[in-house]
Design an enzyme around this catalytic site. Structure first.
Site, PDB file in Angstrom:
ATOM      1  N   CYS A 132      45.614  30.177  40.356  1.00 21.13           N
ATOM      2  CA  CYS A 132      46.168  31.199  39.457  1.00 21.13           C
ATOM      3  C   CYS A 132      46.571  30.570  38.123  1.00 21.13           C
ATOM      4  CB  CYS A 132      47.377  31.858  40.095  1.00 21.13           C
ATOM      5  SG  CYS A 132      47.089  32.597  41.715  1.00 21.13           S
ATOM      6  N   PHE A 164      42.614  38.335  37.235  1.00 15.55           N
ATOM      7  CA  PHE A 164      41.281  37.859  37.625  1.00 15.55           C
ATOM      8  C   PHE A 164      41.344  36.785  38.708  1.00 15.55           C
ATOM      9  CE2 PHE A 164      40.605  38.716  32.903  1.00 15.55           C
ATOM     10  CZ  PHE A 164      40.164  40.008  33.092  1.00 15.55           C
ATOM     11  N   GLU A 371      36.107  29.561  34.223  1.00 13.87           N
ATOM     12  CA  GLU A 371      36.304  28.100  34.089  1.00 13.87           C
ATOM     13  C   GLU A 371      36.255  27.677  32.619  1.00 13.87           C
ATOM     14  OE1 GLU A 371      37.371  26.759  36.573  1.00 13.87           O
ATOM     15  OE2 GLU A 371      36.351  27.357  38.407  1.00 13.87           O
TER      16      GLU A 371
END
Length: 388
Positions: A132, A164, A371
């Site tokens: 997270c 998300f 990422e």
């Protein structure tokens, strides 16, 4: 597929153990993932039972030390695993990557008590983990996160939310970046939060373009209480922990794109060999052959770059972060284009769910965002180039 991978393997001198890892992962993916991937996608089903089957294979802690049940493998080994899994389903493979990122953070930055308390259950896949970092108001500017944790005796009290989060609501641990101090990166810390923490809740499952087989939800903290002993490392170390984890995460998600693009090429080769037009298979037409040749060339350029980047991270090279960013940017962009081209070669059938092509395109698209977006990858690469 095997011939192409073997050729690259010779270039990188993959050893017998690494080839055995490839073979084992391909077999598992072909038997336990590929036959069900379309159904999982269609029903938005999170196959926890099959995910847990990867624990005995060593996939719960791929680069976690072996005293807590980890496999103690390298980053190139991990790339081989995620590439093989994603050829069956990129969404499945990417969740295994996220779980491993969380486990690696505890292994690398946790104290011995934390390692022994959390990691055996993570490496065995008895417990699943989520990571997270992103918030509704902070994505690329991760250091601006606002979820706050205030020390109250032997506990931290959290307020805020994360956005998300893959697996949220279905996983057991949440490795979470929170603000314990001043604004900016120096005020960020990391907490390990169990799913039953008082004040922890989850938003509804997001309706997404791809990755339908894994849930994505908000993680919400409302006076959420977490034991202070769950602080990972020291206060103020959270941002550096998050950034350290992203180098490997970027390689993993690139590997998930690589495997998905390989599957797309394999499907395109099969379809164009069977589909006939004007009295012959359509792969006899030179224009289509040019497209296949470009797809194969670009795929192997991706594989070479990714394996190089993984090898540099294993070697702790000074430019490993730059290579991780370059590989993530190049591989995820290029492999999405390959999958999209493979769909086009299927014509109208590529647009149908049963052929699996549209799922690959949908699943691979998000890899260009998570990422660290590929625009942020360019910033990282440029800063390394000019010495910042």
């Amino acid at each position: 597929m095997d011939a192409a991978v073997d050729a690259i393997g010779e270039q990188f001198a993959l050893n017998a153990d690494q080839r055995a890892i490839q073979d084992m992962t391909r077999s598992f993916a072909a038997e336990r993932v590929a036959p069900f991937a379309l159904e999982w996608d269609q029903k938005a089903h999170f196959p926890i039972d099959v995910i847990k089957e990867t624990g005995p294979l060593g996939f719960g802690g791929i680069y976690v030390r072996d005293d807590v049940g980890g496999s103690a493998l390298g980053r190139l080994d991990a790339v081989l695993i995620f590439e093989a899994l994603s050829a069956a389903c990129p969404g499945f493979s990417s969740f295994i990557s996220i779980h491993n990122m969380a486990a690696w953070m505890i292994d690398s930055f946790g104290n011995e008590e934390q390692r022994q308390r959390f990691l055996p259950k993570l490496t065995s896949m008895e417990w699943l983990a989520s990571y997270c970092l992103t918030e509704p108001g902070s994505g690329s500017d991760a250091a601006a996160l606002s979820t706050r944790a205030v020390r109250d005796g032997d506990e931290y009290v959290l307020n805020g939310s994360k956005q998300f989060i893959s697996g949220a609501g279905s996983t057991d641990l949440y490795v979470t970046m929170v603000r314990t101090g001043e604004d900016g990166p120096k005020g960020v810390s990391t907490l390990i939060i169990p799913k039953d923490a008082p004040g922890l809740s989850f938003g509804p499952a997001e309706k997404k373009m791809g990755w339908h087989m894994q849930p994505t939800r908000q993680v919400i903290f409302e006076d959420c209480r977490v034991p202070a002993e769950n602080l990972l490392n020291d206060e103020g170390r959270g941002f550096s922990i998050a950034m350290a984890g992203l180098d490997g995460g970027r390689l993993n998600i690139a590997a998930c794109s690589l495997g998905g693009a390989q599957a797309a090429i394999d499907k395109a080769l099969e379809y164009t060999g069977e589909r006939k037009a004007f009295g012959q298979p359509i792969n006899r037409f030179q224009g289509l052959q040019f497209k296949l040749a470009d797809m194969e060339t670009n795929l192997n350029a991706c594989r070479m770059m990714l394996y190089t980047a993984a090898s540099r991270l294993d070697a702790k090279a000074h430019d490993a972060s730059k290579w991780s960013a370059m590989a993530k940017r190049f591989v995820t962009d290029t492999c999405f284009d390959i999958a999209n081209d493979a769909l086009q070669l299927h014509g109208g059938y590529g647009y149908l769910h049963e052929y699996g092509m549209e799922k690959l395109v949908r699943d691979l698209r998000v890899h260009q965002i998570l990422e660290g977006t590929n625009e942020i990858m360019r910033v990282i690469i440029a800063r390394h180039m000019i010495g910042r």
